[in-house]
Design a protein around this motif. Structure first.
Motif: not given
Length: 314
Positions: A243-249
């Motif tokens: 989600x949103x392209x963030x690797x942490x998500x």
């Protein structure tokens, strides 16, 4: 052509400069100069060539892909073409700035610059924010900025990459009231209804391509301006979703993810077999109105598909 025939038989329901990283080596931050021009031009909205007056960045819908790396400083300049009839602006969702000052409208023939640091990795929406914003977005003033993570080891390496932007197309681009009432004619990927779907539109001549077993990364943004997207690969499962392209998500093994207007996500897809998947919004009224993109998995896929400038198939 052979692949297109196979699809029909199956009935399967600039700014672009990515650095190549070898191994898990963090990329040094840099300053990236980005310049876009707002242009009002006639563009097709379907595969028959029907045109309407679009408001665009660089005469394209969506606008050019802007690609930077987490930590980079973006020096942006918006030019509004002298023959434009309207003021236009730029709103980068990847930026943290003074929205009143930096995202202010630019009159025809004028220019405006601002600077921001790309602090968060991901796939972000950019669009015109001039009043009325709903009309500027509906007429085509949107695009994607990809902020790659500074540490490439945070995500598996993709074999192919594609950019898809969902948006609604209104029959009369002058009809502001129809936009407010959500009376759209088409929902499209990358500005044209059924652009990548020769199964449902015999005039379509494009589709997405990859080989079986390859990791296909889809950078998806929902431009709206109104409809949510229930993003799903028919015949497949999203291997990883960010989600949103963030690797942490990161999430694993998703069938569908809801992406609201003005939002985005990164989707990884791997097919173990040859054949077709159909990437859609599972809001079926919208899918059957144009928001379907067929991806063909074939061992014969060429090396250029989904790489370099081909991540956004024009």
């Amino acid at each position: 052509m052979e692949n297109k025939k196979r699809l029909i038989r199956l009935g399967a329901v600039v700014l672009l400069g990515a650095a190549v990283a070898f191994g898990p080596v963090a990329v040094e931050a840099k300053t990236v100069k980005v310049s876009l021009t707002a242009k009002e031009v006639d563009l097709p909205i379907d595969n028959k060539g029907t045109k309407h007056r679009a408001w665009t960045f660089e005469g394209q819908v969506p606008g050019p892909v802007v690609r930077v790396t987490e930590g980079d400083t973006v020096e942006f300049t918006l030019h509004n073409a002298p023959d434009s009839k309207n003021s236009h602006s730029m709103d980068f969702h990847a930026a943290r700035v003074d929205a009143v000052k930096d995202f202010a409208a630019v009159k025809p023939g004028a220019s405006k610059s601002f600077t921001f640091k790309a602090d968060y990795p991901g796939v972000f929406f950019y669009h015109c924010g001039a009043d009325p914003m709903i009309q500027h977005v509906a007429r085509g003033m949107f695009g994607v900025i990809i902020v790659d993570p500074k540490d490439p080891a945070t995500m598996p390496k993709a074999d192919r990459e594609y950019v898809l932007v969902q948006s609604e197309i209104y029959d009369n681009p002058e009809d502001h009231e129809a936009m407010m009432k959500n009376h759209w004619k088409y929902v499209a990927f990358n500005g044209v209804a059924f652009k990548y779907d020769p199964v449902h539109d015999q005039n379509a001549d494009k589709f997405l391509e990859a080989k079986p077993g390859e990791r296909v990364r889809v950078y998806f943004v929902n431009a709206g301006p109104n409809e949510f997207s229930s993003f799903h690969p028919i015949g497949g499962i999203w291997d990883r979703v960010y989600p949103s392209g963030n690797p942490k998500n990161v999430q694993h093994g998703l069938q569908t993810l809801v992406v609201g207007p003005g939002d985005g996500a990164i989707f990884d897809l791997i097919s173990p077999v040859e054949g077709a998947n159909a990437i859609v919004t599972h809001s079926l009224r919208a899918a059957h109105s144009g928001a379907i993109a067929v991806i063909m998995f074939s061992k014969e896929t060429g090396d250029k598909a989904g790489r370099g400038e081909n991540i956004l198939v024009r």
